[in-house]
Design an enzyme around this catalytic site. Sequence first.
Site, short mmCIF file in Angstrom:
data_model
loop_
_atom_site.label_atom_id
_atom_site.label_comp_id
_atom_site.label_asym_id
_atom_site.label_seq_id
_atom_site.Cartn_x
_atom_site.Cartn_y
_atom_site.Cartn_z
N ARG A 64 0.62 -1.07 -0.02
CA ARG A 64 0.22 -0.06 -0.03
C ARG A 64 0.63 1.08 -0.01
O ARG A 64 0.46 1.99 -0.54
CB ARG A 64 -1.16 0.07 1.18
CG ARG A 64 -1.90 1.17 0.91
CD ARG A 64 -2.93 1.20 2.43
NE ARG A 64 -4.26 2.72 2.48
CZ ARG A 64 -3.83 3.12 3.22
NH1 ARG A 64 -2.64 3.07 4.37
NH2 ARG A 64 -4.66 3.75 3.37
N HIS A 68 1.11 4.15 -3.03
CA HIS A 68 0.47 5.22 -2.51
C HIS A 68 1.04 6.09 -2.81
O HIS A 68 1.24 7.74 -2.91
CB HIS A 68 0.26 6.12 -0.98
CG HIS A 68 -1.45 5.33 -0.98
ND1 HIS A 68 -2.49 5.58 0.06
CD2 HIS A 68 -1.81 4.27 -1.09
CE1 HIS A 68 -3.39 5.28 0.12
NE2 HIS A 68 -3.68 4.03 -0.15
N ASN A 94 -3.74 8.96 3.86
CA ASN A 94 -2.44 8.46 4.00
C ASN A 94 -2.42 9.12 5.85
O ASN A 94 -1.53 7.88 6.54
CB ASN A 94 -1.77 9.20 3.78
CG ASN A 94 -1.31 8.88 2.15
OD1 ASN A 94 -1.92 7.83 1.47
ND2 ASN A 94 -0.91 9.81 1.46
N HIS A 193 -5.83 -5.97 -2.49
CA HIS A 193 -6.70 -6.57 -1.70
C HIS A 193 -6.53 -8.15 -1.29
O HIS A 193 -7.29 -8.54 -0.03
CB HIS A 193 -7.75 -5.82 -1.71
CG HIS A 193 -8.21 -4.25 -1.60
ND1 HIS A 193 -9.12 -4.06 -2.02
CD2 HIS A 193 -6.52 -3.41 -1.92
CE1 HIS A 193 -8.59 -2.44 -2.25
NE2 HIS A 193 -7.64 -2.24 -1.65
#
Length: 306
Positions: A64, A68, A94, A193
């Site tokens: 992740r 990001h 975040n 995911h």
Amino acid sequence: MGSSFMTSHCFVVVTLFLLYVTATYGQLSQNFYSENCPVLERIVQTEVSGALSAEKRMGASLLRLFFHDCFVQGCDGSVLLNDAPDSERDADANANSLRGFDVIDAIKTQVEANCPGVVSCADILALATREAVVELGGPSWTLLLGRRDSTTSSKKMAEDNLPSPSSSLDELVAAFANKGFTPTELVALSGAHTIGMAKCGFADEGQVVRPECKLDSLATTALDLQTPEVFDNTYYDDLMRNQGLLHSDNVLITDTTLNSLVRTYNSDPALFNADFSAAMNKLSELGLLTGDEGQIRLNCNKVNVN
């Protein structure tokens, strides 16, 4: 004579274009550090393995963190900076949720002790992410190294570019298209995911409330109900059973074409692995800084002071 001139002219143009491409991308290589930091990948493997042994969830956290980073300014390590206000870390998507910074810092400390001033934080994050996915049973992917670190980080850019757990399908498709990804690649990357956790407060309101979420919206629950610590394709089985956690997961089956792809990935793990690997390779090459651009940060959290 005119034909000869045009042929020669075209040859020169093509040659100059190829020289430009080589100059731009030729600095990057899978073996970029083979001579000036040959211990790099061993250090990454050791640190990531140790982190996952302590907490399997850290693999998802690193993945992740990388996503990001890449989805804002590019894969430039800008998400790691925290030495100025209004950085990417402060963005709504975040703040108080991104994890894995300590793993990257631990790797950087070891790398600097062995190869001072050589390896960028952006490359360390990219390598650590791939290692984490592989250690959890997922596929590897081609990774070009030699990228450099950004000297800026923008909260606004993060909030403008990162999709939300509550995003509609149209919003997801648009956000990914803005970065050059197709709807197929959106579905493949959503397969990330298959590992990790999310806060109950982000759960799709249309889903049955999970037991662990009934009393506390700040509690965490698995993104993949079946094997949250193994990188596999069971995430897609959850979607087919209408058991995806996030709204942005469940909307993938509302489109006929994407629903068919979800079913295909659920029945064909090899195809999912191949498509995920290809999409991660593409993601890893977004907005790279090379040559004299950016810098090689000595501390991943701070810009070097000259």
